[in-house]
Write a protein that holds these residues in place. Structure first.
Motif, PDB file in Angstrom:
ATOM      1  N   ARG A  15       0.837  -1.208   0.000  1.00  0.00           N
ATOM      2  CA  ARG A  15       0.000   0.000   0.000  1.00  0.00           C
ATOM      3  C   ARG A  15       0.870   1.255   0.000  1.00  0.00           C
ATOM      4  NH1 ARG A  15      -2.789   3.905   2.259  1.00  0.00           N
ATOM      5  NH2 ARG A  15      -5.076   3.912   2.109  1.00  0.00           N
ATOM      6  N   VAL A  42       1.448   7.335  -6.184  1.00  0.00           N
ATOM      7  CA  VAL A  42       0.451   8.417  -6.235  1.00  0.00           C
ATOM      8  C   VAL A  42       1.172   9.772  -6.190  1.00  0.00           C
ATOM      9  CG1 VAL A  42      -1.372   9.586  -4.924  1.00  0.00           C
ATOM     10  CG2 VAL A  42      -1.492   7.129  -5.247  1.00  0.00           C
ATOM     11  N   PHE A  94      -0.939  16.887  -1.766  1.00  0.00           N
ATOM     12  CA  PHE A  94      -0.749  15.511  -1.311  1.00  0.00           C
ATOM     13  C   PHE A  94      -1.872  15.069  -0.378  1.00  0.00           C
ATOM     14  CE2 PHE A  94       3.390  17.029  -2.645  1.00  0.00           C
ATOM     15  CZ  PHE A  94       3.715  16.022  -3.544  1.00  0.00           C
ATOM     16  N   ARG A 122      -5.444  14.726   0.836  1.00  0.00           N
ATOM     17  CA  ARG A 122      -6.764  14.821   0.197  1.00  0.00           C
ATOM     18  C   ARG A 122      -7.848  14.416   1.204  1.00  0.00           C
ATOM     19  NH1 ARG A 122      -6.143  14.889  -5.580  1.00  0.00           N
ATOM     20  NH2 ARG A 122      -4.294  16.169  -5.840  1.00  0.00           N
ATOM     21  N   ARG A 135     -10.672  12.053  -0.026  1.00  0.00           N
ATOM     22  CA  ARG A 135     -10.269  10.670  -0.272  1.00  0.00           C
ATOM     23  C   ARG A 135     -10.090   9.934   1.067  1.00  0.00           C
ATOM     24  NH1 ARG A 135     -10.378   5.913  -2.681  1.00  0.00           N
ATOM     25  NH2 ARG A 135      -8.417   4.811  -2.414  1.00  0.00           N
ATOM     26  N   VAL A 168     -11.973   6.544   2.275  1.00  0.00           N
ATOM     27  CA  VAL A 168     -11.268   5.320   2.670  1.00  0.00           C
ATOM     28  C   VAL A 168     -11.780   4.858   4.043  1.00  0.00           C
ATOM     29  CG1 VAL A 168      -9.006   4.386   3.368  1.00  0.00           C
ATOM     30  CG2 VAL A 168      -9.186   5.792   1.301  1.00  0.00           C
ATOM     31  N   MET A 228      -2.794   5.304   6.816  1.00  0.00           N
ATOM     32  CA  MET A 228      -2.839   6.387   5.810  1.00  0.00           C
ATOM     33  C   MET A 228      -1.915   7.531   6.192  1.00  0.00           C
ATOM     34  SD  MET A 228      -6.412   7.373   4.034  1.00  0.00           S
ATOM     35  CE  MET A 228      -7.391   7.193   5.485  1.00  0.00           C
ATOM     36  N   CYS A 255       1.465   6.544   5.194  1.00  0.00           N
ATOM     37  CA  CYS A 255       1.588   6.578   3.726  1.00  0.00           C
ATOM     38  C   CYS A 255       1.729   8.024   3.240  1.00  0.00           C
ATOM     39  CB  CYS A 255       0.366   5.933   3.062  1.00  0.00           C
ATOM     40  SG  CYS A 255       0.337   4.142   3.239  1.00  0.00           S
TER      41      CYS A 255
HETATM   42  O1  PRE Z   1      -5.195   9.030  -2.832  1.00  0.00           O
HETATM   43  C1  PRE Z   1      -4.330   9.886  -2.666  1.00  0.00           C
HETATM   44  O2  PRE Z   1      -4.372  11.000  -3.236  1.00  0.00           O
HETATM   45  C2  PRE Z   1      -3.202   9.612  -1.777  1.00  0.00           C
HETATM   46  O3  PRE Z   1      -2.342  10.449  -1.647  1.00  0.00           O
HETATM   47  C3  PRE Z   1      -3.149   8.326  -0.981  1.00  0.00           C
HETATM   48  C4  PRE Z   1      -3.650   8.496   0.443  1.00  0.00           C
HETATM   49  C5  PRE Z   1      -3.753   7.063   1.069  1.00  0.00           C
HETATM   50  O4  PRE Z   1      -2.824   6.658   1.738  1.00  0.00           O
HETATM   51  O5  PRE Z   1      -4.770   6.412   0.813  1.00  0.00           O
HETATM   52  C6  PRE Z   1      -2.694   9.301   1.211  1.00  0.00           C
HETATM   53  C7  PRE Z   1      -2.905  10.631   1.485  1.00  0.00           C
HETATM   54  C8  PRE Z   1      -4.087  11.352   1.045  1.00  0.00           C
HETATM   55  O6  PRE Z   1      -4.488  12.299   1.986  1.00  0.00           O
HETATM   56  C9  PRE Z   1      -5.177  10.454   0.667  1.00  0.00           C
HETATM   57  C10 PRE Z   1      -4.974   9.122   0.440  1.00  0.00           C
END
Ligand code: PRE
Length: 370
Positions: A32, A39, A56, A58, A61, A65, A90, A93
């Motif tokens: 992941r 991404v 970066f 979001r 999103r 999730v 997340m 990530c």
């Molecule tokens: O989907 C994105 O735009 C990502 O950057 C991935 C991700 C994730 O880990 O799912 C990480 C940070 C964002 O805030 C949203 C989602």
């Protein structure tokens, strides 16, 4: 007491099973994380080719999730605990893409810090500031990406200072966090419990525990200080005082909690806003916040509310504040369910704009998931 190495075959077999699952979870988390790195590359490419700015973090999103995690969860871990684990995955990530920098109303150990961690996870780089307008300024100056400020408490009502600061700011609301507030009575290692003659806390926390204090500490002086964390800090070095604060403050200043959850209302919670410069796309489950100025006169508020009700818009909050123009004029802070990109919201907004003197959109953002 030392425990003996186990030779229970059933236990050993289960631990083998757990080891196998852990290895698999770890492999998947890294898979992941690699996706998140890709991404980031895609976002940076899009910026180079001038398609869009590389944003970066979001919020929409992340909300989706977490909602999916909760919707497909079948236990035995409960939905919220499962979502909290994914919140942290997340957060890690996102830190690989680019660590998010967040200012919050400090000092360290406040409920606002707790709200910032709840929303952005442990990997966010957080910075405590000592006033709400400082948090706004730091975000406006681009020194941090986002800010976290309290906006209302279920027992004590609205945080006027936060609302008023929006009147002169161009920042947007990018998200909201709800936090169950548990107040605890805590003392230092040298405090003599029988000698406690004063209790420190923020004025809102003292108010949230008023009945408990009346019943259990009626003769103890209540002293309001700038924050709960400040209260905890003082108690750390005083032998005849106690503080009311949250768990984070107790940990930070190494205090002992002697009475837990002393808030008068068990459902005591505070709502915080995430402020930033970002336009947030729809998540499918959003809220919009506005500031509306109306001309004074009969039926003005009715006229405004009617525009929302006509388009079946669910208003979640309405606050009135004195207008900065003075002379007994007022502005309305309005929150409703829906995103500015939804058709029924756009129709209602057209009518609101016709009826109002001025409308300032503070943003559409995902409703708190956790
Ligand atoms: O989907 C994105 O735009 C990502 O950057 C991935 C991700 C994730 O880990 O799912 C990480 C940070 C964002 O805030 C949203 C989602």
């Amino acid at each position: 007491m030392a425990t003996k190495p186990t030779n229970n075959p059933e236990l050993l077999k289960l631990r083998d099973e757990i080891d196998g699952i852990d290895a698999e979870i770890q492999r998947l988390i890294n898979a992941r994380a690699e996706c998140a790195q890709r991404v980031a590359e895609v976002k940076l490419e899009a910026r180079k080719s001038g398609l869009e700015d590389a944003v970066f973090y979001r919020p929409e999103r992340e909300a989706q999730v977490l909602q999916r995690v909760m919707a497909r969860n079948s236990g035995p871990l409960d939905n919220e605990d499962m979502a909290k684990l994914f919140r942290e995955i997340m957060s890690a990530c996102l830190a690989l893409e680019k660590p998010v920098e967040v200012a919050y109303l400090g000092p360290e150990g406040t409920f606002t810090q707790q709200a910032a961690m709840k929303h952005f996870g442990q990997w966010a780089k957080t910075k405590p500031l000592l006033a709400i307008d400082e948090v706004f300024r730091e975000v406006e100056a681009g020194a941090v990406n986002y800010g976290v400020v309290p906006v209302e408490n279920s027992t004590e009502g609205v945080v006027n200072h936060t609302l008023d600061t929006f009147l002169n700011s161009n920042l947007k609301i990018c998200g909201e966090v709800e936090l169950r507030i548990h107040q605890h009575l805590m003392i230092g290692k040298n405090t003599q419990q029988k000698a406690i003659s004063r209790v420190y806390s923020h004025q809102q926390s003292l108010a949230q525990c008023r009945k408990w204090l009346d019943a259990h500490m009626p003769h103890v002086e209540r002293i309001a200080v700038n924050s709960n964390a400040e209260a905890a800090k003082r108690v750390h070095s005083e032998w005849n005082a106690a503080a009311i604060a949250g768990e984070m403050a107790a940990e930070l200043y190494d205090l002992d909690i002697i009475h837990q959850k002393i808030e008068d209302r068990p459902d005591n919670s505070t709502r915080f806003l995430i402020i930033g410069q970002q336009y947030v796309q729809p998540s499918g489950n959003d809220k919009t916040s506005l500031i509306v100025s109306m001309r004074n006169g009969p039926g003005v508020l009715f006229n405004l509310l009617e525009a929302f009700s006509k388009h079946s818009i669910d208003m979640t909050r309405l606050e009135t504040r004195p207008s900065p123009s003075g002379s007994w004029a007022y502005v309305f802070f309005i929150d409703f369910k829906g995103h500015l990109e939804e058709e029924h919201v756009q129709k209602a907004m057209l009518e609101v704009r016709e009826r109002a003197v001025e409308v300032k959109v503070l943003g559409s953002y995902p409703m708190a998931v956790l």
